[in-house]
Design an enzyme around this catalytic site. Structure first.
Site, PDB file in Angstrom:
ATOM      1  N   LYS A   1       0.871  -1.186   0.000  1.00  0.00           N
ATOM      2  CA  LYS A   1       0.000   0.000   0.000  1.00  0.00           C
ATOM      3  C   LYS A   1       0.894   1.218   0.000  1.00  0.00           C
ATOM      4  O   LYS A   1       1.878   1.271   0.736  1.00  0.00           O
ATOM      5  CB  LYS A   1      -0.876   0.015   1.268  1.00  0.00           C
ATOM      6  CG  LYS A   1      -1.958   1.087   1.212  1.00  0.00           C
ATOM      7  CD  LYS A   1      -3.150   0.647   0.420  1.00  0.00           C
ATOM      8  CE  LYS A   1      -4.070   1.799   0.012  1.00  0.00           C
ATOM      9  NZ  LYS A   1      -3.576   2.557  -1.185  1.00  0.00           N
TER      10      LYS A   1
ATOM     11  N   LYS B   1       4.341   2.669   8.720  1.00  0.00           N
ATOM     12  CA  LYS B   1       3.113   3.459   8.924  1.00  0.00           C
ATOM     13  C   LYS B   1       1.891   2.534   8.997  1.00  0.00           C
ATOM     14  O   LYS B   1       1.076   2.627   9.924  1.00  0.00           O
ATOM     15  CB  LYS B   1       2.960   4.457   7.762  1.00  0.00           C
ATOM     16  CG  LYS B   1       1.901   5.516   7.958  1.00  0.00           C
ATOM     17  CD  LYS B   1       1.666   6.336   6.687  1.00  0.00           C
ATOM     18  CE  LYS B   1       2.917   7.053   6.225  1.00  0.00           C
ATOM     19  NZ  LYS B   1       2.654   7.945   5.052  1.00  0.00           N
TER      20      LYS B   1
ATOM     21  N   LYS C   1       5.559   2.041  -2.653  1.00  0.00           N
ATOM     22  CA  LYS C   1       5.486   3.411  -3.168  1.00  0.00           C
ATOM     23  C   LYS C   1       5.858   3.396  -4.628  1.00  0.00           C
ATOM     24  O   LYS C   1       6.644   2.549  -5.057  1.00  0.00           O
ATOM     25  CB  LYS C   1       6.486   4.290  -2.404  1.00  0.00           C
ATOM     26  CG  LYS C   1       6.168   5.751  -2.460  1.00  0.00           C
ATOM     27  CD  LYS C   1       5.068   6.082  -1.496  1.00  0.00           C
ATOM     28  CE  LYS C   1       4.823   7.545  -1.337  1.00  0.00           C
ATOM     29  NZ  LYS C   1       4.075   7.780  -0.088  1.00  0.00           N
TER      30      LYS C   1
ATOM     31  N   THR D   1      -5.723  13.074   5.147  1.00  0.00           N
ATOM     32  CA  THR D   1      -4.359  13.247   5.670  1.00  0.00           C
ATOM     33  C   THR D   1      -4.301  14.512   6.539  1.00  0.00           C
ATOM     34  O   THR D   1      -3.797  14.481   7.671  1.00  0.00           O
ATOM     35  CB  THR D   1      -3.329  13.308   4.526  1.00  0.00           C
ATOM     36  OG1 THR D   1      -3.588  12.238   3.623  1.00  0.00           O
ATOM     37  CG2 THR D   1      -1.908  13.182   5.058  1.00  0.00           C
TER      38      THR D   1
ATOM     39  N   ASN E   1      -2.401  19.197  -1.024  1.00  0.00           N
ATOM     40  CA  ASN E   1      -3.550  18.532  -0.404  1.00  0.00           C
ATOM     41  C   ASN E   1      -3.393  18.433   1.115  1.00  0.00           C
ATOM     42  O   ASN E   1      -4.354  18.636   1.856  1.00  0.00           O
ATOM     43  CB  ASN E   1      -3.746  17.143  -1.033  1.00  0.00           C
ATOM     44  CG  ASN E   1      -4.991  16.482  -0.503  1.00  0.00           C
ATOM     45  OD1 ASN E   1      -6.037  17.119  -0.377  1.00  0.00           O
ATOM     46  ND2 ASN E   1      -4.896  15.224  -0.145  1.00  0.00           N
TER      47      ASN E   1
ATOM     48  N   SER F   1      -7.690   5.357   3.044  1.00  0.00           N
ATOM     49  CA  SER F   1      -7.489   4.484   1.880  1.00  0.00           C
ATOM     50  C   SER F   1      -7.913   3.056   2.219  1.00  0.00           C
ATOM     51  O   SER F   1      -8.519   2.357   1.406  1.00  0.00           O
ATOM     52  CB  SER F   1      -6.017   4.457   1.461  1.00  0.00           C
ATOM     53  OG  SER F   1      -5.731   5.524   0.599  1.00  0.00           O
TER      54      SER F   1
HETATM   55  N1  GLU Z   1       0.677   8.806  -0.229  1.00  0.00           N
HETATM   56  C1  GLU Z   1       0.068   8.741   1.055  1.00  0.00           C
HETATM   57  C2  GLU Z   1       1.093   8.431   2.126  1.00  0.00           C
HETATM   58  O1  GLU Z   1       2.249   8.728   1.972  1.00  0.00           O
HETATM   59  C3  GLU Z   1      -1.141   7.830   1.083  1.00  0.00           C
HETATM   60  C4  GLU Z   1      -0.877   6.391   0.801  1.00  0.00           C
HETATM   61  C5  GLU Z   1      -2.155   5.575   0.628  1.00  0.00           C
HETATM   62  O2  GLU Z   1      -3.228   6.098   0.837  1.00  0.00           O
HETATM   63  O3  GLU Z   1      -2.036   4.406   0.265  1.00  0.00           O
HETATM   64  O4  GLU Z   1       0.778   7.972   3.187  1.00  0.00           O
END
Ligand code: GLU
Length: 419
Positions: free
Chosen positions: A70, A94, A106, A190, A221, A352
């Site tokens: 994720k 995380k 990522k 976020t 955002n 998410s």
């Molecule tokens: N890009 C966001 C982060 O760094 C969200 C990742 C997601 O929702 O999967 O946490």
């Protein structure tokens, strides 16, 4: 290669800093220092002028032990393998810290979305999705927005994947528009999460948000939603930075008007005489305030900047905004309450997760349900982290990393090593 990247070394230094604090066999940490899988694809795109341009896209799956990978997909001219690897590693910790059934991943495409037309952006996104289709899936790896990508990008990915596989599959991606199986509350998740963490930290510091002062770096955002939510709670936002510069206005900014300006012009340039408020990056971070929120990008606060911070709460809206050098100082600065990135900005991936669950079940929640569940998860993770920190005498980053890394490492250990 990712091994040469300073940001990867920063992430590695964080992992190394907790290894001795976790009672598990050393071999398991060897496995966590490198990504499980990295997929790099070339993406040929027909540009509007008829030329064919090549782009490089990467998806790093750091760990798939706790569930499907994720993490976001980033479009930026600075994207490189080490940055994406470091960010994938942070996603592993995380997701673990907030107890989501996901591994860490990522993605990034080296491009400048600001200089591309909508059509070029769409062709780039669709071709990238087609190239990595064999490596992603609702039970393999689920992407989401990050810097330079948005709901529209996610809609194209959802559509391309579903077309390629012949099956409607909204759960292939999160952060989609609400009209096409997105969830209510994802866009603000976020930033709201950052503010729920700030509220918890403020309680611990005996700080009232009403009439407090806040400085926010980044007006995308995360930064804009955080600034608005702080403003709504009566905080005075006296500092804002975006690509056009760093601005300090001691009387406080009109955040809603700034957001309206941003929506129209894509930058803060030209907003209500803002040029007169311009300061250097050093002055910006040295501004006296109650709450400082770096919500732009990684490695913004180095040792020198950390030494000069004059805030009570440092809330990391971005991923990895403090260098390893900064961390050394922050650990000594008992006057600053740090909310580490893997906790502070986890609201996005939490919602998410809700979107993925709703997509699987085809059963959709109200905005209130989403927000209640977001608050439940993130406030609980905050309290677990701060209680653990107190019990062990650790700083907040060490505590968050210990909890996140332990969960992933322990799962790897329990599942064993194949063959
Ligand atoms: N890009 C966001 C982060 O760094 C969200 C990742 C997601 O929702 O999967 O946490």
């Amino acid at each position: 290669m990712f091994e040469n990247s300073p940001f990867y070394h920063q992430a590695l230094a964080q992992l190394n800093s907790v290894e001795d604090k976790i009672d598990l066999p050393k071999g398991v940490f060897e496995r966590l220092r490198v990504p499980k899988r990295t997929i790099t694809v070339s993406i040929p795109v027909r540009m509007d002028n008829g030329e064919t341009k090549m782009f490089l896209g990467t998806r790093v799956q750091h760990s798939l032990t706790s569930g499907p990978g994720k993490g976001g997909l980033r479009y930026s001219p600075h994207v490189e393998a080490g940055e994406v690897t470091a960010l994938a590693m942070l996603m592993s910790w995380k997701c673990a810290l907030v107890n989501l059934p996901f591994g860490g991943a990522k993605g990034g495409i080296n491009c400048d979305p600001a200089k591309m037309s909508l059509g070029e952006n769409e062709r780039l996104t669709r071709r990238f999705t087609q190239e990595i289709t064999p490596f992603i899936g609702p039970n393999t790896d689920v992407m989401a927005p990050d810097m330079g990508t948005n709901e529209q990008t996610m809609a194209w990915i959802y559509d391309t994947y579903s077309t390629m596989t012949g099956v409607n599959c909204p759960q292939i991606i999160t952060g989609k528009p609400v009209a096409v199986f997105g969830t209510l509350g994802r866009r603000t998740a976020t930033g709201f999460g950052v503010v729920y963490c700030i509220e918890e930290a403020a309680k611990e510091c005996g700080l009232k948000l009403t009439n407090s002062t806040a400085v926010v770096q980044g007006f995308g955002n995360v930064g804009s939603v955080t600034a608005q939510a702080l403003h709504d709670r009566g905080a005075k936002v006296i500092g804002i930075a975006d690509v056009s510069g760093n601005y300090i206005r001691p009387s406080g900014f009109n955040v809603p008007a700034m957001i309206a300006h941003m929506e129209k012009h894509r930058t803060l340039e030209g907003f209500e005489n803002i040029a007169a408020d311009k300061v250097t990056k050093e002055q910006f971070f040295a501004q006296q305030c109650d709450i400082m929120v770096p919500a732009a990008m990684e490695m913004q606060i180095n040792g020198e900047v950390a030494r000069n911070l004059k805030c009570r709460i440092l809330a990391e809206g971005a991923n990895g905004p403090c260098t390893a050098d900064a961390d050394v100082h922050l650990r000594e600065r008992k006057d600053i309450f740090l909310i580490p990135d893997i906790l502070c900005n986890s609201g996005g991936v939490i919602v998410s997760y809700f979107e993925w669950v709703q997509g699987i079940q085809m059963y959709f929640w109200s905005a209130e349900e989403v927000d209640n569940k977001l608050q439940q998860l993130i406030r609980r993770a905050f309290l677990t982290t701060s209680q653990f920190a107190k019990r062990r005498g650790y700083d907040m980053r060490t505590a968050a990393l210990c909890l996140g890394v332990f969960k992933v490492a322990n799962e790897k250990h329990q599942r064993g090593l194949f063959p």
